[in-house]
Design a protein around this motif. Structure first.
Motif, PDB file in Angstrom:
ATOM      1  N   GLU A   1      -5.073   7.883  -2.083  1.00  0.00           N
ATOM      2  CA  GLU A   1      -4.832   9.319  -2.296  1.00  0.00           C
ATOM      3  C   GLU A   1      -5.651  10.127  -1.296  1.00  0.00           C
ATOM      4  O   GLU A   1      -6.855   9.942  -1.181  1.00  0.00           O
ATOM      5  CB  GLU A   1      -5.236   9.699  -3.716  1.00  0.00           C
ATOM      6  N   SER A   2      -4.965  11.021  -0.576  1.00  0.00           N
ATOM      7  CA  SER A   2      -5.654  11.930   0.347  1.00  0.00           C
ATOM      8  C   SER A   2      -4.732  13.103   0.650  1.00  0.00           C
ATOM      9  O   SER A   2      -3.543  13.057   0.354  1.00  0.00           O
ATOM     10  CB  SER A   2      -6.059  11.213   1.640  1.00  0.00           C
ATOM     11  N   ALA A   3      -5.272  14.123   1.247  1.00  0.00           N
ATOM     12  CA  ALA A   3      -4.454  15.285   1.597  1.00  0.00           C
ATOM     13  C   ALA A   3      -3.509  14.960   2.750  1.00  0.00           C
ATOM     14  O   ALA A   3      -2.322  15.314   2.704  1.00  0.00           O
ATOM     15  CB  ALA A   3      -5.333  16.474   1.961  1.00  0.00           C
ATOM     16  N   CYS A   4      -4.001  14.289   3.769  1.00  0.00           N
ATOM     17  CA  CYS A   4      -3.238  14.120   5.011  1.00  0.00           C
ATOM     18  C   CYS A   4      -2.764  12.706   5.294  1.00  0.00           C
ATOM     19  O   CYS A   4      -1.861  12.508   6.100  1.00  0.00           O
ATOM     20  CB  CYS A   4      -4.070  14.608   6.194  1.00  0.00           C
ATOM     21  N   GLY A   5      -3.368  11.706   4.688  1.00  0.00           N
ATOM     22  CA  GLY A   5      -2.990  10.324   4.933  1.00  0.00           C
ATOM     23  C   GLY A   5      -3.831   9.678   6.013  1.00  0.00           C
ATOM     24  O   GLY A   5      -4.519  10.349   6.779  1.00  0.00           O
ATOM     25  N   LEU A   6      -3.777   8.364   6.049  1.00  0.00           N
ATOM     26  CA  LEU A   6      -4.531   7.570   7.013  1.00  0.00           C
ATOM     27  C   LEU A   6      -3.564   6.858   7.948  1.00  0.00           C
ATOM     28  O   LEU A   6      -2.653   6.164   7.484  1.00  0.00           O
ATOM     29  CB  LEU A   6      -5.388   6.522   6.297  1.00  0.00           C
TER      30      LEU A   6
ATOM     31  N   ILE B   1       0.860  -1.185   0.000  1.00  0.00           N
ATOM     32  CA  ILE B   1       0.000   0.000   0.000  1.00  0.00           C
ATOM     33  C   ILE B   1       0.892   1.230   0.000  1.00  0.00           C
ATOM     34  O   ILE B   1       1.781   1.365   0.838  1.00  0.00           O
ATOM     35  CB  ILE B   1      -0.943   0.037   1.215  1.00  0.00           C
ATOM     36  N   ILE B   2       0.640   2.113  -0.949  1.00  0.00           N
ATOM     37  CA  ILE B   2       1.326   3.402  -1.026  1.00  0.00           C
ATOM     38  C   ILE B   2       0.276   4.467  -0.797  1.00  0.00           C
ATOM     39  O   ILE B   2      -0.776   4.456  -1.441  1.00  0.00           O
ATOM     40  CB  ILE B   2       1.999   3.615  -2.398  1.00  0.00           C
ATOM     41  N   GLN B   3       0.557   5.370   0.129  1.00  0.00           N
ATOM     42  CA  GLN B   3      -0.320   6.528   0.318  1.00  0.00           C
ATOM     43  C   GLN B   3       0.342   7.723  -0.353  1.00  0.00           C
ATOM     44  O   GLN B   3       1.503   8.024  -0.090  1.00  0.00           O
ATOM     45  CB  GLN B   3      -0.522   6.840   1.794  1.00  0.00           C
ATOM     46  N   LEU B   4      -0.404   8.404  -1.208  1.00  0.00           N
ATOM     47  CA  LEU B   4       0.073   9.633  -1.834  1.00  0.00           C
ATOM     48  C   LEU B   4      -0.675  10.787  -1.184  1.00  0.00           C
ATOM     49  O   LEU B   4      -1.902  10.879  -1.298  1.00  0.00           O
ATOM     50  CB  LEU B   4      -0.158   9.612  -3.345  1.00  0.00           C
TER      51      LEU B   4
END
Length: 146
Positions: free
Chosen positions: A61-66, A2-5
């Motif tokens: 994809e999100s502004a702040c991440g999970l 899993i990559i969070q951008l």
């Protein structure tokens, strides 16, 4: 994997993901902006975790991440001039208060890319498992964070 951008709205996250998806069509993409309601972070977290069990590569994809997603976090941090240009193209804008509030809430990134091309290159490199390669040159403007 899993990559969070993460990155500010209008920084180019969706653009980067669209470019990566062209050469990796099997990637599953989850964009927080497509989720509605107060529990949208919980919903996207569950969806990403469920998909991770059946897919080898997920990009969230999100502004702040999970938090607690057990992922590699890539921040796209473009210049203020580029951000303003992108906001103008999208007819969108962020107040300074909103921008700094989002920055304060961002997860600490594993890697930071400073333009969309470098972000695309970085994520493709991560996908190929060729990291840790760290560069601060103009052609590859990204770095690994401690």
């Amino acid at each position: 994997m899993i990559i969070q951008l993460i990155g500010l709205p209008c920084s180019g996250k969706t653009y980067v993901i669209e470019k990566i998806k062209l050469s990796n069509p099997s990637i599953q993409i989850f964009d927080l902006t497509t989720y509605n309601g107060l529990s949208r972070e919980t919903k996207i977290f569950k969806d990403a975790k469920t998909a991770h069990n059946s897919s080898s590569l997920i990009i969230v994809e999100s502004a702040c991440g999970l938090e607690n997603l057990n992922s590699i976090v890539v921040m796209l941090r473009v210049s203020n001039a580029q951000l303003k240009s992108n906001q103008t193209k999208r007819q969108d804008s962020l107040s300074f208060n909103t921008m700094y509030s989002l920055i304060d809430q961002m997860l600490p990134p594993t890697y930071t890319a400073y333009d969309t091309h470098s972000c695309e290159t970085l994520i493709k490199t991560i996908i190929k498992m060729e990291l840790p390669y760290v560069s601060d040159s103009k052609s590859n403007s990204y770095s690994k964070n401690n």
